[in-house]
Design a protein around this motif. Structure first.
Motif, PDB file in Angstrom:
ATOM      1  N   SER A 214       0.827  -1.206   0.000  1.00 32.40           N
ATOM      2  CA  SER A 214       0.000   0.000   0.000  1.00 32.40           C
ATOM      3  C   SER A 214       0.863   1.259   0.000  1.00 32.40           C
ATOM      4  O   SER A 214       0.565   2.232  -0.712  1.00 32.40           O
ATOM      5  N   GLU A 215       1.937   1.253   0.789  1.00 28.79           N
ATOM      6  CA  GLU A 215       2.846   2.400   0.831  1.00 28.79           C
ATOM      7  C   GLU A 215       3.509   2.635  -0.518  1.00 28.79           C
ATOM      8  O   GLU A 215       3.633   3.767  -0.980  1.00 28.79           O
ATOM      9  N   VAL A 216       3.957   1.557  -1.150  1.00 31.97           N
ATOM     10  CA  VAL A 216       4.655   1.666  -2.434  1.00 31.97           C
ATOM     11  C   VAL A 216       3.715   2.160  -3.525  1.00 31.97           C
ATOM     12  O   VAL A 216       4.071   3.018  -4.342  1.00 31.97           O
ATOM     13  N   THR A 217       2.492   1.626  -3.558  1.00 31.31           N
ATOM     14  CA  THR A 217       1.577   1.897  -4.668  1.00 31.31           C
ATOM     15  C   THR A 217       0.672   3.108  -4.454  1.00 31.31           C
ATOM     16  O   THR A 217       0.011   3.539  -5.397  1.00 31.31           O
ATOM     17  N   GLN A 218       0.642   3.665  -3.258  1.00 33.00           N
ATOM     18  CA  GLN A 218      -0.285   4.765  -2.959  1.00 33.00           C
ATOM     19  C   GLN A 218      -0.268   5.886  -4.009  1.00 33.00           C
ATOM     20  O   GLN A 218      -1.327   6.325  -4.472  1.00 33.00           O
ATOM     21  N   PRO A 219       0.912   6.376  -4.454  1.00 32.27           N
ATOM     22  CA  PRO A 219       0.912   7.491  -5.418  1.00 32.27           C
ATOM     23  C   PRO A 219       0.460   7.096  -6.820  1.00 32.27           C
ATOM     24  O   PRO A 219       0.253   7.985  -7.658  1.00 32.27           O
ATOM     25  N   LEU A 220       0.317   5.808  -7.097  1.00 32.39           N
ATOM     26  CA  LEU A 220      -0.114   5.389  -8.431  1.00 32.39           C
ATOM     27  C   LEU A 220      -1.573   5.735  -8.697  1.00 32.39           C
ATOM     28  O   LEU A 220      -2.064   5.547  -9.816  1.00 32.39           O
ATOM     29  N   CYS A 221      -2.270   6.247  -7.681  1.00 31.47           N
ATOM     30  CA  CYS A 221      -3.645   6.709  -7.900  1.00 31.47           C
ATOM     31  C   CYS A 221      -3.669   7.994  -8.710  1.00 31.47           C
ATOM     32  O   CYS A 221      -4.721   8.396  -9.227  1.00 31.47           O
ATOM     33  N   ILE A 222      -2.516   8.644  -8.869  1.00 34.15           N
ATOM     34  CA  ILE A 222      -2.459   9.933  -9.550  1.00 34.15           C
ATOM     35  C   ILE A 222      -2.577   9.743 -11.062  1.00 34.15           C
ATOM     36  O   ILE A 222      -1.923   8.876 -11.648  1.00 34.15           O
ATOM     37  N   GLU A 223      -3.385  10.557 -11.688  1.00 34.17           N
ATOM     38  CA  GLU A 223      -3.598  10.478 -13.128  1.00 34.17           C
ATOM     39  C   GLU A 223      -2.273  10.601 -13.880  1.00 34.17           C
ATOM     40  O   GLU A 223      -1.467  11.481 -13.601  1.00 34.17           O
ATOM     41  N   GLY A 224      -2.065   9.718 -14.828  1.00 33.81           N
ATOM     42  CA  GLY A 224      -0.848   9.734 -15.636  1.00 33.81           C
ATOM     43  C   GLY A 224       0.252   8.834 -15.136  1.00 33.81           C
ATOM     44  O   GLY A 224       1.288   8.690 -15.792  1.00 33.81           O
ATOM     45  N   SER A 225       0.044   8.201 -13.970  1.00 33.59           N
ATOM     46  CA  SER A 225       1.100   7.369 -13.385  1.00 33.59           C
ATOM     47  C   SER A 225       1.425   6.153 -14.249  1.00 33.59           C
ATOM     48  O   SER A 225       2.592   5.846 -14.521  1.00 33.59           O
ATOM     49  N   TYR A 226       0.404   5.435 -14.681  1.00 32.85           N
ATOM     50  CA  TYR A 226       0.637   4.174 -15.387  1.00 32.85           C
ATOM     51  C   TYR A 226       1.153   4.385 -16.809  1.00 32.85           C
ATOM     52  O   TYR A 226       1.944   3.584 -17.317  1.00 32.85           O
ATOM     53  N   ALA A 227       0.734   5.467 -17.454  1.00 30.29           N
ATOM     54  CA  ALA A 227       1.261   5.768 -18.782  1.00 30.29           C
ATOM     55  C   ALA A 227       2.762   6.041 -18.704  1.00 30.29           C
ATOM     56  O   ALA A 227       3.542   5.563 -19.534  1.00 30.29           O
ATOM     57  N   GLY A 228       3.170   6.793 -17.683  1.00 31.03           N
ATOM     58  CA  GLY A 228       4.592   7.051 -17.485  1.00 31.03           C
ATOM     59  C   GLY A 228       5.356   5.790 -17.154  1.00 31.03           C
ATOM     60  O   GLY A 228       6.452   5.546 -17.663  1.00 31.03           O
ATOM     61  N   LEU A 229       4.768   4.973 -16.289  1.00 28.11           N
ATOM     62  CA  LEU A 229       5.391   3.699 -15.893  1.00 28.11           C
ATOM     63  C   LEU A 229       5.661   2.832 -17.121  1.00 28.11           C
ATOM     64  O   LEU A 229       6.765   2.292 -17.286  1.00 28.11           O
TER      65      LEU A 229
END
Length: 312
Positions: A214-229
């Motif tokens: 949960s700590e590691v993935t928490q900021p992935l809720c931000i729009e644009g995170s997965y496209a950048g990843l």
């Protein structure tokens, strides 16, 4: 041959499943940058080229900047920050696209862009010269900064660094196929990330608890995170990585400490052994029974090693 055919069938199946089912999944990017940063960020912010960078600052003394690797953010260094801050001025930064630093257009991510972020951060906080500690991709960024701006860098500590090319896992290659990564990222829950952390990042999978994930993935809720990843995975963490800059660094005689988990399944030990031979002024230290993040698995050992090296 049989294994290859099976892998191909699985790939085509995933692609077909993606096309059919992706629309029914709800995106896991459920918050804006402002919402997430305002609610969850624990540090300070500085603006670089109109984009906010999140960082944590602690301690006094010679400046040391900690740079996380792929998937992570400042949380990566939570077991190291306090100990190092007893002797040094520590800055832990979130790279653009990760943690609570702003997202860029996906094609903007590169080792060069991240290196400019580090030196821009130093300029903004009036840090004339610093030592860098970088893990994995953060290690590659550290090498780039030191090679291009050697006058700004004292010492380097590189943890399982992604500097020169290495073979990708079959799982990694499948994940990067068109549509496949997007489909897997859209599956509800953090099961995929948890499995990757258990199998690739940490040697002791029992340490990958739900709270840790949960700590590691928490900021992935931000729009644009997965496209950048996905862009970073498909286009940045690719040959030649920062191999040219590694060759440049070999001529600069910088003090370098390489720390590598002996059981790392992400970046092979052979890569760090190669770098140790390439850089005459480097020292390689292996951590037994450790994976891709030895500074997390054995923080007391790592902290002492780092403090001794940085104090020389």
């Amino acid at each position: 041959m049989k294994t290859f055919i099976i892998v191909l069938l699985v790939c085509f199946g995933l692609i077909a499943l993606t096309v059919v089912t992706l629309p029914i999944f709800t995106s896991k990017e459920t918050c804006t940058y402002e919402e997430a940063a305002g609610k969850f960020a624990k540090g300070k912010f500085v603006s670089l080229d109109g984009k906010k960078v999140h960082y944590i600052e602690k301690g006094n003394g010679e400046p040391v900047i900690l740079i996380h690797g792929f998937l992570y953010h400042t949380v990566m260094w939570k077991k190291n920050l306090d100990a190092l801050a007893e002797h040094f001025k520590i800055y832990v930064i979130d790279l653009f696209g990760w943690g609570f630093s702003e997202r860029l257009n996906e094609t903007e991510y590169s080792f060069e862009r991240y290196a400019k972020q580090v030196t821009g951060f130093m300029d903004a906080l009036n840090i004339q010269k610093a030592s860098l500690i970088g893990q994995s991709m953060g290690g590659g960024i550290s090498v780039y900064v030191a090679a291009i701006n050697p006058e700004r860098i004292n010492r380097l500590i590189l943890v399982d660094p992604a500097v020169v090319p290495y073979p990708e896992t079959i799982t990694g290659r499948i994940y990067q196929l068109p549509f496949v990564g997007e489909f897997l990222n859209a599956i509800p829950g953090d099961g995929l990330v948890k499995n990757n952390l258990k199998t690739l990042w940490l040697y002791d999978g029992s340490k990958v608890t739900d709270d840790y994930v949960s700590e590691v993935t928490q900021p992935l809720c931000i729009e644009g995170s997965y496209a950048g990843l996905m862009h970073i995975l498909r286009n940045v963490l690719k040959p030649p990585f920062v191999e040219n800059e590694a060759q440049m660094l070999a001529k600069l005689n910088k003090p370098i400490l390489i720390v590598h988990g002996k059981e790392d399944k992400a970046v092979p030990l052979e890569n760090s052994q190669y770098l140790n031979k390439l850089w005459p002024s480097s020292t390689l230290v292996l951590f037994e029974n450790a994976g891709h993040t030895p500074q997390e698995e054995y923080p007391e050992k790592f902290n002492k090693l780092a403090m001794d090296f940085l104090s020389r």
